[in-house]
Design an enzyme around this catalytic site. Structure first.
Site, mmCIF file in Angstrom:
data_model
loop_
_atom_site.group_PDB
_atom_site.id
_atom_site.type_symbol
_atom_site.label_atom_id
_atom_site.label_comp_id
_atom_site.label_asym_id
_atom_site.label_seq_id
_atom_site.Cartn_x
_atom_site.Cartn_y
_atom_site.Cartn_z
ATOM 1 N N GLU A 89 0.815 -1.221 0.000
ATOM 2 C CA GLU A 89 0.000 0.000 0.000
ATOM 3 C C GLU A 89 0.844 1.264 0.000
ATOM 4 O O GLU A 89 0.524 2.219 -0.724
ATOM 5 C CB GLU A 89 -0.942 -0.005 1.211
ATOM 6 C CG GLU A 89 -2.167 -0.887 1.053
ATOM 7 C CD GLU A 89 -1.875 -2.360 1.258
ATOM 8 O OE1 GLU A 89 -2.749 -3.187 0.938
ATOM 9 O OE2 GLU A 89 -0.760 -2.676 1.747
ATOM 10 N N HIS A 158 -9.801 -5.650 10.695
ATOM 11 C CA HIS A 158 -10.426 -5.414 9.395
ATOM 12 C C HIS A 158 -11.801 -4.756 9.525
ATOM 13 O O HIS A 158 -12.614 -4.834 8.604
ATOM 14 C CB HIS A 158 -10.568 -6.729 8.624
ATOM 15 C CG HIS A 158 -9.271 -7.362 8.250
ATOM 16 N ND1 HIS A 158 -8.489 -8.011 9.172
ATOM 17 C CD2 HIS A 158 -8.616 -7.440 7.066
ATOM 18 C CE1 HIS A 158 -7.411 -8.475 8.571
ATOM 19 N NE2 HIS A 158 -7.454 -8.140 7.296
#
Length: 359
Positions: A89, A158
């Site tokens: 990322e 998450h």
């Protein structure tokens, strides 16, 4: 013979005219479109409109996206504009920011915004602050998008909501769609904006169908960033929410209407800049306020709304303290029963509304 032909033709003309009038009187049907399809449409239309737009992220190309949001775009636009990236990322967010500084319009997809923490230096320091630090000489027209907030059964790492995280930072615009109309109009506006825009989607909403009105089916359809929408008119209490909880608020409002309580439901749509004027006008009418969000309570979106109402002209119209409905102040549990009790449910919203109305 000519007289006979005229007599036959005239009734036929009358019938065809009648049918034509009835046809034109019918309003165009609204399409049933899922949130996933709406985002896909919006990106497709903007990719087609402007060759500077491109999409990059993990699995966005050949796999059609982890959630199939980019389905068909790689086949249509090819490797140069729909780009699969490694699981890095920080790396691909940095590439996207650099491309935006060089004049392109990247859409940077995070498979989930939880992973954006790996790239938060690029989002905040490289994207959000550059226009200010360059004295307005260097714009960064980039979109960071992906699913945000709680999903189902994916536990603490998450399941975070990043609305307050990114809404805290000047230099960013932050939007949070609920419906298919929101999703399409906001993604298109985000791509066309010359500032960095964070688009916080919701995984559990991707497969939910909504009616897409005829105006939203146009390629020119945009929803202005910074403008909320009143989803339901009411007179007794104002409920403000964003993303998936908007649907819960509408369900709660339907239940309460049978008890004579009329709730005004505001879909925030944009977290930053916040449309506080719409909220103030509603509170001045209903004299009560409840905010609903999936994120944690401390320094959250609801906390900001309550502070802004307290500091503004609507405060004197409140007949009771504002009430917040939020996610539980704990990391998200894995067990389903604990997870259900950690995110706002319809019953929690109903309880909060009755509390503020002293019922």
């Amino acid at each position: 013979m000519a007289v006979v032909a005229v007599l036959v033709r005239r009734p036929l003309e009358q019938v065809s005219g009648l049918l034509r009038r009835r046809f034109h009187r019918t309003a165009p049907a609204a399409l049933q479109v899922t949130v996933r399809e709406a985002i896909n449409q919006g990106m497709d239309e903007e990719l087609e409109r402007d060759e500077k737009v491109f999409l990059l992220g993990e699995e966005v190309a050949q796999y059609d996206g982890a959630y199939k949001v980019s389905r068909g775009l790689w086949k249509k636009y090819g490797d140069k504009r729909i780009i699969d990236t490694p699981i890095s990322e920080m790396g691909f967010a940095g590439i996207a920011v650099g491309a935006a500084m060089a004049g392109l319009r990247p859409i940077c997809e995070f498979m989930t915004f939880n992973f954006s923490m790996q790239a938060i230096d690029q989002v905040i320091n490289s994207a959000a602050k550059t226009y200010y630090m360059s004295g307005g000489l260097q714009s960064v027209p980039i979109v960071f998008r992906g699913p945000n907030g709680a999903s189902a059964g994916v536990a603490a790492q998450h399941s975070q909501c990043f609305a307050a995280w990114y809404g805290h930072c000047p230099g960013l615009k932050v939007v949070s769609p609920w419906s298919s109309e929101d999703a399409k109009g906001l993604i298109k506006s985000a791509i066309r904006d010359n500032n960095p825009v964070v688009v916080l989607e919701n995984e559990l909403m991707y497969g939910v169908p909504f009616e897409l009105p005829s105006e939203a089916q146009s390629k020119d359809f945009l929803i202005p960033i910074g403008k909320a929408k009143i989803e339901r008119q009411g007179t007794h209490v104002t409920i403000v929410a964003h993303s998936r909880p908007v649907g819960h608020c509408l369900e709660a409002a339907t239940v309460l209407s049978k008890e004579g309580i009329e709730c005004e439901v505001i879909n925030l749509r944009t977290i930053r800049p916040m449309d506080i004027e719409t909220i103030e006008a509603s509170v001045m009418k209903t004299n009560h306020l409840v905010t609903v969000e999936g994120g944690w309570p401390q320094f959250g979106v609801g906390a900001e709304i309550c502070a802004r109402i307290m500091e503004g002209p609507a405060f004197n119209f409140l007949d009771a303290p504002a009430v917040r409905v939020t996610g539980a102040d704990v990391p998200m549990p894995y067990a389903k029963i604990l997870e259900d009790n950690s995110v706002p449910q319809v019953k929690d919203i109903i309880f909060a509304i009755k509390k503020t109305l002293n019922i």
